[in-house]
Scaffold this motif. Structure first.
Motif, PDB file in Angstrom:
ATOM      1  N   GLN A  39       0.854  -1.180   0.000  1.00 61.87           N
ATOM      2  CA  GLN A  39       0.000   0.000   0.000  1.00 61.87           C
ATOM      3  C   GLN A  39       0.888   1.226   0.000  1.00 61.87           C
ATOM      4  OE1 GLN A  39      -2.761   0.481   3.283  1.00 61.87           O
ATOM      5  NE2 GLN A  39      -4.066   1.801   2.037  1.00 61.87           N
ATOM      6  N   PRO A  41       1.511   5.322  -0.050  1.00 62.40           N
ATOM      7  CA  PRO A  41       0.809   6.405   0.644  1.00 62.40           C
ATOM      8  C   PRO A  41      -0.330   6.975  -0.195  1.00 62.40           C
ATOM      9  CG  PRO A  41       3.160   6.667   0.898  1.00 62.40           C
ATOM     10  CD  PRO A  41       2.973   5.536  -0.071  1.00 62.40           C
ATOM     11  N   GLY A  42      -1.524   7.017   0.393  1.00 65.21           N
ATOM     12  CA  GLY A  42      -2.676   7.575  -0.282  1.00 65.21           C
ATOM     13  C   GLY A  42      -3.323   6.674  -1.307  1.00 65.21           C
ATOM     14  N   LYS A  43      -2.859   5.441  -1.392  1.00 67.58           N
ATOM     15  CA  LYS A  43      -3.411   4.516  -2.388  1.00 67.58           C
ATOM     16  C   LYS A  43      -3.948   3.258  -1.722  1.00 67.58           C
ATOM     17  CE  LYS A  43      -0.614   6.155  -6.229  1.00 67.58           C
ATOM     18  NZ  LYS A  43       0.239   5.773  -7.384  1.00 67.58           N
ATOM     19  N   GLY A  92       5.950   2.351   1.159  1.00 69.46           N
ATOM     20  CA  GLY A  92       4.624   2.048   1.676  1.00 69.46           C
ATOM     21  C   GLY A  92       4.659   0.949   2.717  1.00 69.46           C
TER      22      GLY A  92
END
Length: 125
Positions: A39, A41-43, A92
């Motif tokens: 994952q 960041p922001g996704k 991430g």
């Protein structure tokens, strides 16, 4: 029931390598495939790799193929994700997860049965 614990996340420079470990406890490790998820960041979290129950075969998404490899040691109940030539976009949280029997196509949303808590990787440019 399986418990999974990831380790090995760190802050590294672009182009460097990291080795993530997924350690399992419980019954049935040998009959489960292990997947790795990322994952950014922001996704959303995405599957990136899966290794068969025997460790003979592994599959990777295109963004990491050729840079990442997987191995597993069934007697030690451990799976390794070797990450080479790391890029800032590899930053991430990384999770491992377990699923009975066979690796699913990575592009298909699948309900994985057991999850670890994740380990954080930061790749600076």
């Amino acid at each position: 029931q399986l418990q999974l614990v990831e380790s090995g996340g760190a802050l590294v420079q672009s182009g460097e390598s990291l080795r993530l470990s997924c350690a399992a406890d419980g019954i049935g490790f040998w009959s489960h495939v292990i997947g790795w998820f990322h994952q950014a960041p922001g996704k959303a979290r995405q599957p990136i790799a899966c290794i068969s129950t025997t460790g003979d075969t592994s599959t990777f998404v295109s963004s990491v193929r050729g840079r990442f490899t997987m191995s597993r040691d069934n007697p030690k109940k451990k799976v390794i994700l070797q990450m080479n030539d790391l890029k800032p976009e590899d930053t991430g949280i990384y999770w491992c997860a377990a699923l009975p029997e066979a690796c699913p196509p990575l592009q298909i949303k699948t309900q994985w049965h057991y999850w670890g808590r994740g380990t954080e990787v930061t790749v600076s440019s």
